[in-house]
Scaffold this motif. Structure first.
Motif, mmCIF file in Angstrom:
data_model
loop_
_atom_site.group_PDB
_atom_site.id
_atom_site.type_symbol
_atom_site.label_atom_id
_atom_site.label_comp_id
_atom_site.label_asym_id
_atom_site.label_seq_id
_atom_site.Cartn_x
_atom_site.Cartn_y
_atom_site.Cartn_z
ATOM 1 N N UNK A 107 0.797 -1.285 -0.071
ATOM 2 C CA UNK A 107 0.037 -0.049 -0.237
ATOM 3 C C UNK A 107 0.788 1.312 -0.070
ATOM 4 N N UNK A 108 2.009 1.371 0.793
ATOM 5 C CA UNK A 108 2.812 2.322 0.816
ATOM 6 C C UNK A 108 3.578 2.761 -0.625
ATOM 7 N N UNK A 109 3.664 1.624 -1.388
ATOM 8 C CA UNK A 109 4.428 1.884 -2.558
ATOM 9 C C UNK A 109 3.267 2.384 -3.323
ATOM 10 N N UNK A 110 2.186 1.781 -3.550
ATOM 11 C CA UNK A 110 1.096 2.304 -4.298
ATOM 12 C C UNK A 110 0.936 3.647 -4.182
ATOM 13 N N UNK A 111 0.872 4.064 -2.780
ATOM 14 C CA UNK A 111 0.538 5.339 -2.304
ATOM 15 C C UNK A 111 1.363 6.429 -2.980
ATOM 16 N N UNK A 112 2.911 6.110 -3.073
ATOM 17 C CA UNK A 112 4.001 6.786 -3.367
ATOM 18 C C UNK A 112 3.869 6.978 -4.920
ATOM 19 N N UNK A 113 3.534 5.785 -5.624
ATOM 20 C CA UNK A 113 3.146 5.912 -7.068
ATOM 21 C C UNK A 113 2.063 6.936 -7.265
ATOM 22 N N UNK A 114 1.149 6.846 -6.687
ATOM 23 C CA UNK A 114 -0.219 7.813 -6.995
ATOM 24 C C UNK A 114 0.326 9.177 -6.535
ATOM 25 N N UNK A 115 0.969 9.354 -5.610
ATOM 26 C CA UNK A 115 1.605 10.795 -5.176
ATOM 27 C C UNK A 115 2.406 11.475 -6.412
ATOM 28 N N UNK B 186 6.556 8.936 -14.793
ATOM 29 C CA UNK B 186 5.403 8.432 -13.811
ATOM 30 C C UNK B 186 4.992 6.991 -14.529
ATOM 31 N N UNK B 187 4.945 6.787 -15.716
ATOM 32 C CA UNK B 187 4.521 5.359 -16.232
ATOM 33 C C UNK B 187 5.559 4.519 -16.045
ATOM 34 N N UNK B 188 6.731 4.822 -16.201
ATOM 35 C CA UNK B 188 7.767 3.868 -15.670
ATOM 36 C C UNK B 188 8.003 3.247 -14.300
ATOM 37 N N UNK B 189 7.590 4.267 -13.473
ATOM 38 C CA UNK B 189 7.590 3.802 -11.934
ATOM 39 C C UNK B 189 6.137 2.884 -11.733
ATOM 40 N N UNK B 190 4.960 3.319 -12.356
ATOM 41 C CA UNK B 190 3.930 2.375 -12.095
ATOM 42 C C UNK B 190 4.199 0.982 -12.817
ATOM 43 N N UNK B 191 4.774 0.987 -13.852
ATOM 44 C CA UNK B 191 4.937 -0.406 -14.630
ATOM 45 C C UNK B 191 6.103 -1.112 -13.845
ATOM 46 N N UNK B 192 7.021 -0.680 -13.272
ATOM 47 C CA UNK B 192 8.062 -1.231 -12.336
ATOM 48 C C UNK B 192 7.438 -1.910 -11.188
ATOM 49 N N UNK B 193 6.654 -1.143 -10.482
ATOM 50 C CA UNK B 193 5.761 -1.761 -9.215
ATOM 51 C C UNK B 193 4.800 -3.061 -9.663
ATOM 52 N N UNK B 194 4.149 -2.919 -10.863
ATOM 53 C CA UNK B 194 3.499 -3.759 -11.339
ATOM 54 C C UNK B 194 4.016 -5.113 -11.780
ATOM 55 N N UNK B 195 5.331 -5.123 -12.111
ATOM 56 C CA UNK B 195 6.061 -6.029 -12.865
ATOM 57 C C UNK B 195 6.085 -7.232 -11.845
ATOM 58 N N UNK C 76 -5.432 1.922 -12.309
ATOM 59 C CA UNK C 76 -5.697 3.205 -12.844
ATOM 60 C C UNK C 76 -4.480 4.090 -13.246
ATOM 61 N N UNK C 77 -3.630 4.284 -12.579
ATOM 62 C CA UNK C 77 -2.618 5.070 -12.693
ATOM 63 C C UNK C 77 -1.786 4.561 -13.781
ATOM 64 N N UNK C 78 -1.479 3.331 -14.151
ATOM 65 C CA UNK C 78 -0.900 2.915 -15.535
ATOM 66 C C UNK C 78 -1.643 3.140 -16.697
#
Length: 304
Positions: free
Chosen positions: A7-15, A135-144, A157-159
């Motif tokens: 959740x912390x990672x997702x929150x940071x990605x959204x921020x 921003x997209x690169x960070x979101x894709x990295x988290x979803x890897x 949604x962010x992706x």
């Protein structure tokens, strides 16, 4: 990875996405008003919609962690899907509809003169392209390594937003460049309409995913087979008559099974067997935190 860490990672990605979109929205709006570019104004509306959606997603991350209570005994996990649905509506209304309006308005202008002030607009779009790509690169990295329901709806949604933003900015740059080269606003109007179509499509896909989860979606077939196989391997179970599942949130799954116990099991042992099986399932699949077993005794087998 633990639930709180994810959740912390997702929150940071959204921020990160929110900060980028706020800055980009302001720059696109100023550039669009100065140049009068319909494509740039469409992209400004797109970024404003994305910024509002990120606020929705932050609310979803906070509210989905609320503990279960008397009114919501299964918790608030589905809050993520509700806010994701609102984000999809925001993309459709604020982004898609405004882009269509800008495109049609540009066509009605019948302005074939070379526009002025587009240099600053193209610079703004170039900076926006770099920011959205980051921003997209960070979101894709988290979803890897994650697929399907394993991806947080906020992260999904962010992706989707960032992917659409990269494509939308590219369309706007192409439309503005062709407008400058040919002096015809048709190219830029076409870019605005293309951005609108893109946003409507993404909104539809996100809304459909959120709808499925809100209605009540089962776990993936592989996990369903694993659950059935686990129950069938228990020596006390003679048959699994039915197994129903539903995702209650990112980290919560309801499992309801109707099972027949093997012949000869004393009625006093039924509760003990039921508790042992439930505990074993929860230990193996922590997300299966709501397990209900409807137990019946199988009739004794009659030898031929």
């Amino acid at each position: 990875m633990s639930r709180s860490a994810a959740d912390r990672q997702t929150r940071l990605t959204v921020l990160v996405a929110l900060a980028a979109n706020l800055v980009i929205a302001a720059a696109k709006t100023v550039g669009g008003l100065i140049s009068g570019s319909p494509a740039l104004l469409s992209e400004a509306a797109h970024s404003v919609a994305d910024s509002l959606n990120e606020i929705f997603l932050l609310a979803a991350l906070r509210r989905s962690r609320l503990p279960a209570d008397a009114r919501h005994p299964f918790g608030y996990g589905k809050e993520r899907y509700f806010w994701a649905l609102l984000a999809a509506v925001g993309i459709f209304v604020m982004g898609g509809c405004f882009s269509f309006y800008q495109g049609l308005h540009a066509l009605r202008r019948d302005d074939d003169e070379s526009p002025t002030g587009y240099t600053a607009g193209l610079i703004v779009l170039g900076v926006a392209l770099v920011a959205e790509s980051t921003s997209l690169a960070r979101a894709l990295h988290q979803a890897r390594g994650k697929t399907g329901a394993a991806i947080d709806p906020a992260l999904r949604t962010v992706i989707a937003e960032d992917s659409t933003a990269v494509l939308g900015v590219s369309l706007a740059i192409a439309g503005m460049s062709l407008h400058l080269a040919t002096g015809s606003v048709v190219w830029e109007a076409g870019a605005s309409l293309g951005i609108g179509l893109l946003l409507v499509y993404v909104a539809f896909r996100l809304g459909r995913n959120a709808r499925d989860q809100l209605i009540g979606e089962s776990v993936d077939p592989e996990l369903h087979r694993e659950l059935v196989g686990f129950l069938m391997r228990q020596s006390e179970i003679d048959n699994v008559a039915e197994l129903l599942t539903m995702r209650l949130g990112m980290h919560s799954v309801l499992v309801a099974a109707r099972i027949d116990l093997a012949p000869g099991i004393d009625s006093e042992r039924v509760e003990e067997v039921s508790m042992r099986i439930r505990q074993a399932m929860c230990e193996r699949w922590p997300q299966a935190d709501q397990v209900f077993l409807d137990i019946t005794n199988a009739p004794p087998r009659i030898g031929l």
